[in-house]
Design a protein around this motif. Structure first.
Motif, PDB file in Angstrom:
ATOM      1  N   HIS A  59       0.783  -1.227  -0.120  1.00 31.68           N
ATOM      2  CA  HIS A  59       0.083  -0.176   0.166  1.00 31.68           C
ATOM      3  C   HIS A  59       1.066   1.415  -0.014  1.00 31.68           C
ATOM      4  O   HIS A  59       0.338   2.327  -0.027  1.00 31.68           O
ATOM      5  N   HIS A 132      -8.836  -1.051   1.655  1.00 35.44           N
ATOM      6  CA  HIS A 132      -9.440  -2.173   0.924  1.00 35.44           C
ATOM      7  C   HIS A 132     -10.942  -1.816   0.359  1.00 35.44           C
ATOM      8  O   HIS A 132     -11.781  -2.685   0.681  1.00 35.44           O
ATOM      9  N   HIS A 138      -5.388  -9.193  -0.406  1.00 39.39           N
ATOM     10  CA  HIS A 138      -4.232  -9.817  -0.134  1.00 39.39           C
ATOM     11  C   HIS A 138      -4.380 -11.459  -0.217  1.00 39.39           C
ATOM     12  O   HIS A 138      -4.111 -12.464   0.352  1.00 39.39           O
ATOM     13  N   HIS A 202      -1.509  -6.073   9.988  1.00 44.23           N
ATOM     14  CA  HIS A 202      -2.309  -5.333   9.012  1.00 44.23           C
ATOM     15  C   HIS A 202      -3.243  -6.563   8.496  1.00 44.23           C
ATOM     16  O   HIS A 202      -3.092  -7.675   8.925  1.00 44.23           O
TER      17      HIS A 202
HETATM   18 ZN    ZN Z   1      -3.842  -4.328   2.662  1.00 44.10          ZN
END
Ligand code: ZN
Length: 307
Positions: A59, A132, A138, A202
């Motif tokens: 990111h 997101h 992911h 994360h």
């Molecule tokens: Zn992420």
């Protein structure tokens, strides 16, 4: 002797001009994972350049001007998709002025087309720290979904370069065979993860957790892209104690000290994994990266008290 060498060199030069090497398909990959998949599928038919490095936070990958030239000359761009590249790719593509590789172009290969997104938010607002907005991007951390990514990449390469269809088909078949064997092996390897409660730095473990039965309880970040506040950390530590969470998963792009502090205060173990291939030593390839992540998780679970 000298003249012989000279004529040999001249002949080689002539040969070189008469038979130029077949032009390779120029591919720019956004992440090391899709780069490795594309390379495995395309073999010596393609030349792959990768933008993000494995140890970076996807990111926060910096926009480097050198990639503009590469994108300008690219025949294809391979992306993870689902918005993972928002920090760098849209800006680079905008200045690269190569319509072929824009999201609307034939050379834009999106590895997420066969992925069913998880955690799709009901409201989409990046200004509130939502990284997101299209769902969790992911999915590459789950190797079964990785197989679906490879299929999308092979189809994309075939679309861009139809004469290479056979190569891409056999490259995909080879990669799938390798991955299938590993997926069977990893089922055994990851068995100790089933039912284990964990927090990650994360929010990037949802697909891996879905595959191997980890129970993700919370994250160190307040929410994706929003750093931990003292208030959130206190709440997190309370939750971890109450729920007896013994595993803190720290992705290599995020700082260790905070993960260590959270683990120390809750009696948990830290496992360092990487959200992208190449983030851990010896993991340049996708398969190596998945394996290193699973081994790190299992080792931490085994070392955790009461396990
Ligand atoms: Zn992420």
């Amino acid at each position: 002797m000298a003249s012989q060498l000279a004529s040999l060199a001249f002949a080689a030069l002539l040969l070189g001009t008469a038979q130029p090497a077949a032009a390779l398909l120029r591919v720019v990959a956004s992440t090391p994972d899709v780069a490795d998949m594309a390379q495995q599928i395309g073999g010596d038919r393609i030349e792959v350049v990768t933008i993000a490095q494995g140890s970076q936070d996807p990111h926060k990958v910096p926009v480097k001007p050198s990639f503009v030239t590469k994108l300008n000359r690219a025949d294809a761009v391979v992306v993870n998709g689902l918005g993972l590249e928002h920090a760098f790719l849209p800006a680079l593509l905008e200045v690269a002025s190569n319509p072929k590789v824009l999201p609307t172009g034939p050379g834009y290969i999106d590895a997420s087309i066969y992925i069913q997104p998880l955690e799709v938010p009901s409201s989409q607002n990046r200004s509130q720290g939502e990284l997101h907005p299209l769902g969790n991007p992911h999915f590459s951390l789950d190797p079964v979904r990785g197989k679906a990514m490879a299929k999308a990449i092979a189809e994309g390469l075939t679309r861009v370069d139809p004469p290479g269809a056979e190569r891409y088909q056999s490259g995909l078949a080879h990669f799938e065979t390798l991955l299938d064997a590993k997926i069977a092996e990893w089922e055994q390897l990851a068995a100790p993860l089933r039912g284990v409660k964990a927090v990650s730095y994360h929010q990037d473990l949802v697909y891996l957790a879905d595959r191997y039965g980890l129970q993700m309880v919370d994250t160190i970040e307040t929410k994706p892209g929003v750093p931990a506040t003292p208030g959130h950390l206190e709440q997190l530590i309370d939750t971890m104690k109450r729920e007896q969470v013994k595993l803190v998963i720290r992705e290599v792009a995020y700082e260790m000290p905070l993960a260590q502090t959270v683990a120390e205060r809750t009696g948990a173990q830290v496992a360092t994994i990487s959200a992208m291939a190449g983030g851990l030593p010896g993991t340049a390839g996708y398969v190596e990266s998945i394996e290193a992540n699973l081994k790190a998780l299992v080792a931490a679970v085994r070392a955790a008290p009461g396990q």
